[in-house]
Design a protein around this motif. Structure first.
Motif, short mmCIF file in Angstrom:
data_model
loop_
_atom_site.label_atom_id
_atom_site.label_comp_id
_atom_site.label_asym_id
_atom_site.label_seq_id
_atom_site.Cartn_x
_atom_site.Cartn_y
_atom_site.Cartn_z
N THR A 42 40.60 60.05 73.36
CA THR A 42 41.36 60.58 72.00
C THR A 42 42.48 61.37 72.61
N VAL A 43 42.67 62.11 73.46
CA VAL A 43 43.71 62.81 73.97
C VAL A 43 44.64 61.72 74.55
N VAL A 44 44.02 60.86 75.61
CA VAL A 44 44.62 60.03 76.22
C VAL A 44 45.40 58.85 75.30
N SER A 45 44.88 58.35 74.22
CA SER A 45 45.30 57.51 73.26
C SER A 45 46.43 58.00 72.58
N THR A 46 46.39 59.35 71.88
CA THR A 46 47.37 60.15 71.33
C THR A 46 48.78 60.37 72.32
N VAL A 47 48.36 60.83 73.50
CA VAL A 47 49.70 61.09 74.59
C VAL A 47 50.24 59.77 74.85
N PHE A 48 49.52 58.70 74.97
CA PHE A 48 50.29 57.58 75.20
C PHE A 48 51.08 56.87 74.03
N ALA A 49 50.33 57.22 73.03
CA ALA A 49 51.18 56.80 71.65
C ALA A 49 52.47 57.60 71.41
N VAL A 50 52.29 58.89 71.87
CA VAL A 50 53.58 59.72 71.71
C VAL A 50 54.49 59.29 73.01
N LEU A 51 54.00 58.88 74.06
CA LEU A 51 55.11 58.64 75.15
C LEU A 51 55.71 57.28 74.76
N GLY A 52 55.15 56.48 73.96
CA GLY A 52 55.65 55.17 73.70
C GLY A 52 57.40 55.14 73.23
N PRO A 53 57.44 56.12 72.19
CA PRO A 53 58.86 56.30 71.56
C PRO A 53 59.91 56.55 72.75
N LYS A 54 59.35 57.58 73.87
CA LYS A 54 60.17 58.09 75.01
C LYS A 54 60.75 56.75 75.75
N MET B 243 60.17 66.58 71.30
CA MET B 243 61.12 67.04 70.98
C MET B 243 62.21 68.26 71.73
N LEU B 244 61.24 69.25 72.39
CA LEU B 244 61.71 70.00 73.45
C LEU B 244 62.42 69.54 74.19
N SER B 245 61.79 68.34 74.99
CA SER B 245 62.54 67.90 76.11
C SER B 245 63.80 67.00 75.83
N ILE B 246 63.94 66.63 74.56
CA ILE B 246 65.17 65.86 74.18
C ILE B 246 66.13 66.85 73.71
N HIS B 247 65.96 67.98 72.58
CA HIS B 247 67.00 68.68 72.26
C HIS B 247 66.08 70.03 71.98
N LEU C 20 67.34 73.14 71.16
CA LEU C 20 67.99 73.82 70.06
C LEU C 20 67.67 73.01 68.80
N LEU C 21 67.97 71.95 68.72
CA LEU C 21 67.49 71.19 67.46
C LEU C 21 65.86 71.40 66.99
N THR C 22 65.21 71.32 68.17
CA THR C 22 63.82 71.46 67.68
C THR C 22 63.29 72.95 67.26
N LEU C 23 63.96 73.91 67.70
CA LEU C 23 63.98 75.09 67.21
C LEU C 23 64.33 75.46 65.82
N ILE C 24 65.41 74.42 65.53
CA ILE C 24 65.90 74.75 63.97
C ILE C 24 65.01 73.85 63.17
N CYS C 25 64.35 72.93 63.67
CA CYS C 25 63.34 72.12 62.81
C CYS C 25 62.38 72.84 62.57
N LEU C 26 61.82 73.61 63.57
CA LEU C 26 60.51 74.16 63.59
C LEU C 26 60.91 75.61 62.58
N LEU C 27 62.06 76.20 62.49
CA LEU C 27 62.31 77.28 61.76
C LEU C 27 62.31 76.94 60.33
N THR C 28 62.80 75.41 60.03
CA THR C 28 62.77 75.16 58.48
C THR C 28 61.58 74.74 57.87
#
Length: 199
Positions: free
Chosen positions: A51-63, A183-187, A189-197
């Motif tokens: 389950t962890v492997v499947s989810t991690v690979f699915a998340v890495l796909g868009p990257k 999101m943190l690896s990409i940007h 600051l924007l990630t923190l702003i999204c999390l704060l909202t």
């Protein structure tokens, strides 16, 4: 006026249950359920892993897809030449990631269905054995609907939880962690702003 004292209530009628007693009851239920799952602990650990492997690979796909898009945009804007070999490698890796993710997800569903079927078979046998050993006065003091609900509906709910809900909760938690990490690896600051909202 009608006497509502619990001591005068007929057997089988519901009584108020305190939070502490409910918590102890839940702990006891989970402990007994885990005793049915213990013989399949190795399979459950493997299900958690896939389950962890499947989810991690699915998340890495868009990257990886972002890398392909960036390479193509550099070629379109004239910054670099058309690097067919690099794009082909990225696409092959992307397909491999999604294939592995699909395979792990299929394995998760297949294994959990098998485990749930065996656990429910054992649980139904235990319930049937318990009902056969109960004295007749128990059935006189408890509504037949409550007994049928516990013997059928509650067991079906356990089966549904084991087959899908448990692994889906794990996948959801890993997905949230993976998406936030990306999101943190990409940007950051924007990630923190999204999390704060978020509410």
């Amino acid at each position: 006026m009608t006497n509502l004292n619990p001591s005068h209530m007929r057997p089988g009628l519901s009584r108020p249950v305190s939070d502490e007693r409910r918590a102890r009851s839940m702990t006891a239920v989970l402990s007994r359920l885990f005793s049915f799952l213990r013989p399949y602990l190795g399979r459950l650990i493997f299900v958690f892993f896939v389950t962890v492997v499947s989810t991690v690979f699915a998340v890495l796909g868009p990257k990886l897809l972002d890398s392909v898009t960036s390479t193509l945009m550099d070629w379109v804007t004239g910054k670099t030449g058309f690097d067919f070999a690099a794009i082909f490698r990225l696409l092959v890796l992307l397909c491999a990631l999604y294939l592995v993710s699909f395979g792990c997800d299929y394995a998760r569903v297949h294994i959990m269905a098998g485990v749930a079927k065996k656990v429910i078979r054992t649980l139904r046998a235990a319930v049937d054995d318990k009902l056969a050993r109960l004295p007749l006065r128990y059935f006189d003091g408890h509504p037949a609907g409550d007994i049928m609900s516990r013997a059928i509906n509650d067991i079906d709910l356990v089966s549904q939880t084991l087959q899908s809900t448990l692994s889906e909760v794990i996948a959801a938690l890993v997905t949230i962690a993976g998406v936030v990490t990306m999101m943190l690896s990409i940007h950051p600051l924007l990630t923190l702003i999204c999390l704060l909202t978020l509410p």
